[in-house]
Design a protein around this motif. Structure first.
Motif, short mmCIF file in Angstrom:
data_model
loop_
_atom_site.label_atom_id
_atom_site.label_comp_id
_atom_site.label_asym_id
_atom_site.label_seq_id
_atom_site.Cartn_x
_atom_site.Cartn_y
_atom_site.Cartn_z
N SER A 86 29.57 34.30 39.92
CA SER A 86 28.30 34.83 39.45
C SER A 86 28.49 35.35 38.02
O SER A 86 29.61 35.45 37.51
CB SER A 86 27.81 35.97 40.35
OG SER A 86 28.56 37.15 40.11
N GLY A 87 27.40 35.73 37.38
CA GLY A 87 27.51 36.29 36.04
C GLY A 87 28.20 37.63 36.02
O GLY A 87 28.62 38.11 34.95
N LEU A 88 28.35 38.26 37.22
CA LEU A 88 29.02 39.56 37.33
C LEU A 88 30.33 39.45 38.09
O LEU A 88 30.78 40.41 38.70
CB LEU A 88 28.09 40.56 38.03
CG LEU A 88 26.79 40.90 37.28
CD1 LEU A 88 25.90 41.79 38.14
CD2 LEU A 88 27.10 41.58 35.94
N GLY A 89 30.95 38.29 38.06
CA GLY A 89 32.23 38.10 38.73
C GLY A 89 32.06 37.68 40.17
O GLY A 89 30.99 37.26 40.61
N ARG A 103 31.49 45.47 45.75
CA ARG A 103 32.47 45.41 44.67
C ARG A 103 32.43 44.04 44.02
O ARG A 103 31.92 43.07 44.59
CB ARG A 103 33.88 45.69 45.21
CG ARG A 103 34.41 44.63 46.16
CD ARG A 103 35.84 44.92 46.58
NE ARG A 103 36.43 43.85 47.34
CZ ARG A 103 36.51 43.79 48.67
NH1 ARG A 103 36.02 44.79 49.38
NH2 ARG A 103 37.07 42.75 49.27
N THR A 104 32.98 43.99 42.81
CA THR A 104 33.09 42.72 42.11
C THR A 104 34.43 42.66 41.39
O THR A 104 34.95 43.68 40.92
CB THR A 104 31.94 42.53 41.10
OG1 THR A 104 32.08 41.25 40.47
CG2 THR A 104 31.97 43.61 40.03
N ASN A 105 34.98 41.46 41.34
CA ASN A 105 36.24 41.22 40.63
C ASN A 105 35.91 40.46 39.35
O ASN A 105 35.50 39.30 39.39
CB ASN A 105 37.19 40.42 41.52
CG ASN A 105 38.58 40.31 40.92
OD1 ASN A 105 38.92 41.03 39.99
ND2 ASN A 105 39.38 39.40 41.45
N LEU A 106 36.08 41.12 38.21
CA LEU A 106 35.69 40.56 36.93
C LEU A 106 36.92 40.04 36.19
O LEU A 106 37.86 40.81 35.92
CB LEU A 106 35.00 41.63 36.07
CG LEU A 106 33.67 42.17 36.61
CD1 LEU A 106 33.28 43.44 35.85
CD2 LEU A 106 32.58 41.13 36.48
N GLU A 107 36.94 38.76 35.88
CA GLU A 107 37.98 38.17 35.05
C GLU A 107 37.51 38.24 33.61
O GLU A 107 36.80 37.36 33.11
CB GLU A 107 38.24 36.73 35.49
CG GLU A 107 38.75 36.57 36.90
CD GLU A 107 40.22 36.94 37.05
OE1 GLU A 107 40.90 37.11 36.01
OE2 GLU A 107 40.69 37.06 38.20
N LEU A 108 37.91 39.30 32.89
CA LEU A 108 37.43 39.50 31.53
C LEU A 108 38.16 38.63 30.52
O LEU A 108 37.63 38.36 29.45
CB LEU A 108 37.55 40.98 31.16
CG LEU A 108 36.77 41.94 32.07
CD1 LEU A 108 36.95 43.38 31.61
CD2 LEU A 108 35.29 41.57 32.10
N SER A 109 39.38 38.22 30.85
CA SER A 109 40.13 37.30 30.01
C SER A 109 41.22 36.68 30.86
O SER A 109 41.35 37.00 32.05
CB SER A 109 40.73 38.02 28.79
OG SER A 109 41.80 38.87 29.18
N LEU A 153 38.64 45.28 39.05
CA LEU A 153 37.89 45.37 40.30
C LEU A 153 37.05 46.63 40.24
O LEU A 153 37.58 47.74 40.07
CB LEU A 153 38.85 45.41 41.49
CG LEU A 153 38.26 45.26 42.89
CD1 LEU A 153 37.80 43.83 43.11
CD2 LEU A 153 39.29 45.63 43.94
N VAL A 154 35.73 46.50 40.34
CA VAL A 154 34.81 47.63 40.22
C VAL A 154 33.92 47.65 41.45
O VAL A 154 33.45 46.60 41.92
CB VAL A 154 33.95 47.51 38.95
CG1 VAL A 154 32.99 48.70 38.82
CG2 VAL A 154 34.81 47.40 37.71
N GLY A 155 33.69 48.85 41.99
CA GLY A 155 32.85 48.91 43.18
C GLY A 155 32.38 50.29 43.53
O GLY A 155 32.72 51.29 42.88
#
Length: 753
Positions: free
Chosen positions: A325-328, A371-377, A383-385
């Motif tokens: 998704s656009g948010l991980g 929660r969401t796991n964001l691959e920023l690079s 991991l934010v939740g």
């Protein structure tokens, strides 16, 4: 400085083992088919190889769990380094989990937990029923040390993460039957059927287990401690695309067991002591006046209450995953659980009518994690939740003190609400090809509302009224209050790959356990003042190495813990007022240090060797304590913590013998040692000391080519050693003891399709 030197010396031991094995690996090694397999865990809320996770963690797969022949989490007792899995002496439905010396030995929900039981992502708030029934399990992960950043409050000791076998979208199933002594009979199984190919699948799993008890009632010769349980779990998995899946699961557990067994561990002259010469009385295991010792034959007594402990549990979980998704990668886990427990206890454990207890508890919990796991690079992800938990319980304990006055009844009513909300973030940065750094933080707000009361009444001298309805009230009070707490916990860590198969790591984690109100009150002061939260700082370092072409695995972790304001349960009896009181005290500080070493080796094809060794030094450093019986002020600095044995070790071998035509005979033999420990006595009294235990288990299984079915024989406690498992020591009032299981043996058969 001494702490870091101590941890450094333990890490040096691990590095020495690594260097020694690396040198051995330089010599020619005959290549054999199959080394140690990869174990995938979700200890950091994402799928990873066990050897890549910088945490002291033990993972046990479903097949290994089945080989224990246990039907609850208590089957893992003595198997996992620095982990104790017990129950309270006279409430076997209430779990007592202690990891690295951190645990709660108190049967009622107001005390909370320090070790969180998580089932398919849902934390289990209540210790009642937390000795989960094991069937159709994929794996159990035991995480040692504070896990507050990812798993929230009340994980100062660690987390037991239970993952059930999820639907795969394919038709198949299995069934297993077990028969053993004490008329044991188990049937477990599961079946999955796709309803819409690759889109919708249904799975159902279940268990029936029953057996007689191994303690004989001297009153009428019946068995005590029987078990009869049925449980069913159903899943509906929806996968409309590769980027989304949803699983709805529900479970019902029906337990109809014998009432809690009480063994009179009292000394002569104490309140629940049965005088010699009375018909049918057995010898107390604590009759000598010092440390208790289990006899060759197990006896107890129940003559005043129904022999039943009934528990019903309903639970449901909805797990949804949205990838790319656009948010991980987003995960949502919604959980609900409700239970009802009703049990009777002949509290004195003698043929006399002295005292007994009726307990009924109803509780529920609702939780939501997003929660969401964001691959920023390529090198940085976070991991934010957020997490929300709401729970409530009502509890009645009717305690009859027949020895004090015929018909005297103390009825404790508990009515408590708990609420928790938190936000968390855990970041990982791949600083170099081999160095990874991590940092996590969690903010938690918790609130407790408690309104316990005690009603003292006089009723039927024969004791047929268990609830007190219609009795003459001679005294009552209500206490409690409301209180909120805020906390910030964190974790900082680094891990470095020395080689592709060797990981060195270090971390600093702060954990938090919420405060609360004592609810099982004897006097108004017991519940009027809240007990404070406790905090834990743990410094840990370790090494994980797969050597000799993955034929040897060595995992070593060393730790030091600074434990502040730890909550200690005090249960006392005031003989002047015939009142049992309960309080949670905040001890000043404790210091815990130790290590866990786990090794696995596959020297030849078909043979697996395993061993573990754990050391634990857990002591109070600041604890000014006033003894409730004598009123004496004591300094408990240097006293050992409860349920914290100094040593435990295991060794085992699994060997598959080829029989031709693809068939094999698989043998497994294991030995577990746990050194002595103190149990339910703050003062480390001789009667509260549990003896060292030595347990030998074994299995022998025939598997044909393809392994679609198998038959086998098994035995636990093969040498039939007799031990106490619990002792509750209340000086001046009496002792309550519980026996560990004797030898059990039987046969099993399984079939997969």
């Amino acid at each position: 400085m001494k702490t870091w030197l101590w941890i450094g010396s333990c890490l040096a031991l691990g590095q020495l083992a690594f260097v020694t094995q690396a040198q051995a690996q330089e010599a020619p090694v005959e290549e054999s088919a199959g080394g140690i397999g990869e174990i995938v865990v979700t200890a950091q809320k994402k799928s990873e190889n066990l050897q890549d996770v910088p945490i002291s963690i033990t993972a046990i797969g479903g097949e290994a769990l089945g080989a224990t022949q246990g039907t609850s989490l208590q089957a893992l007792q003595s198997m996992i380094p620095n982990v104790q899995i017990d129950n309270f002496a006279n409430t076997p439905q209430s779990a007592v989990f202690t990891v690295r010396g951190i645990g709660v030995i108190e049967p009622d929900p107001y005390a909370g937990n320090t070790v969180s039981i998580v089932v398919d992502g849902v934390p289990q708030f209540f210790s009642m029923g937390a000795l989960l029934d094991l069937y159709d399990i994929d794996r159990i992960e035991v995480l040692r040390g504070p896990q507050g950043t990812l798993f929230g409050a009340n994980t100062t000791g660690g987390v037991i993460n239970v993952v059930t076998a999820q639907p795969k979208g394919e038709f198949g199933g299995h069934v297993k039957a077990v028969y053993g002594n004490y008329n044991r009979f188990d049937v477990t199984g599961s079946i999955e059927a796709p309803l819409v190919q690759d889109v919708l699948s249904l799975k159902v799993a279940g268990i029936h287990t029953q057996r007689k008890g191994w303690v004989t009632n001297v009153v009428d010769g019946t068995d005590l401690g029987r078990k009869n349980l049925d449980a069913a779990r159903a899943y509906l998995r929806f996968t409309p695309s590769s980027d989304f899946d949803a699983t709805l699961q529900g479970e019902y557990v029906n337990a109809r067991n014998g009432s809690p067994i009480v063994i009179s561990g009292a000394y002569a002259g104490e309140a629940i002591y049965q005088a010699p010469g009375v018909l049918n009385m057995y010898v107390s295991p604590c009759a000598g006046g010092g440390q208790c010792s289990a006899p060759d034959k197990y006896f107890g007594a129940n003559n005043s209450v129904p022999d039943e402990s009934n528990m019903d549990t309903w639970s449901g979980t909805l797990t949804m995953n949205l990838r790319n998704s656009g948010l991980g990668d987003i995960t949502s886990i919604t959980g609900y659980k409700k239970f009802r427990l009703r049990e009777f206890t002949d509290q004195d454990g003698t043929p006399d009518f002295k005292n007994d207890t009726y307990r009924r508890t109803e509780g529920w919990q609702f939780s939501q994690e997003l929660r969401t796991n964001l691959e920023l690079s390529d090198s940085f992800n976070v991991l934010v939740g957020g997490f929300y938990l709401k729970n409530h319980y009502d509890h009645i304990q009717a305690y009859r003190l027949q020895f004090a006055a015929p018909g005297l009844l103390q009825t404790n009513l508990q009515d408590q609400d708990n609420y928790s909300i938190s936000g968390f973030a855990q970041a990982y940065w791949q600083a170099t090809d081999r160095l990874k750094l991590q940092a996590g933080i969690r903010y938690t707000h918790e609130r407790t509302i408690s309104a316990p009361s005690l009603i003292t009444s006089i009723g039927n001298p024969a004791g047929s009224n268990y609830t007190g309805e219609g009795n003459t009230v001679i005294g009552s009070f209500t206490t409690g209050g409301r209180k909120a707490w805020n906390n910030v916990g964190w974790k900082l860590g680094a891990d470095y790959e020395i080689t592709n198969d060797t990981l060195l790591y270090a971390s600093w984690a702060r954990g938090f356990k919420s405060g609360g109100f004592t609810a099982r009150v004897g006097v108004p002061a017991d519940g009027a003042t809240p007990f404070d939260p406790e905090k834990v700082d743990t410094f840990e370092g370790g090494i994980k190495a797969d050597l000799l072409d993955r034929h040897l695995r060595i995992n070593l972790a060393a730790f030091y813990t600074n434990y502040r304001d730890l909550q200690v349960a005090q249960i006392y009896f005031d003989r002047a007022t015939n009142t049992q009181g309960n309080r949670i005290l905040n001890a000043g500080r404790a210091e815990i240090k130790g290590f866990e070493l786990e090794t696995t080796a596959v020297p030849v094809e078909g043979m697996t060797l395993r061993a573990s060794l754990a050391y634990l030094d857990a002591r109070y450093k600041e604890f000014l304590y006033t003894d409730a019986v004598s009123g004496q002020a004591l300094d408990l600095k240097g006293f050992r913590l409860q349920n914290a044995p100094k040593w435990n070790a295991t060794v085992g071998v699994n060997f598959a013998i080829p029989l031709g035509n693809g068939a094999s005979l698989v043998s497994d033999l294991s030995y577990a040692y746990t050194s002595s420990k103190f149990y339910t006595a703050i003062l480390d009294t001789p009667r509260s000391k549990i003896q060292p235990t030595h347990l030998v288990d074994g299995t022998l299984t025939y598997k044909p080519e393809g392994g679609a079915w198998s038959i086998g024989v098994w035995a636990t406690n093969l040498l039939d050693a007799r031990y106490l498992s619990t002792v509750y020591d209340s000086p001046g009032y009496g002792g309550i003891a519980g026996y560990a299981p004797p030898r059990q043996f039987g046969a099993s058969a399984s079939f997969s399709f």
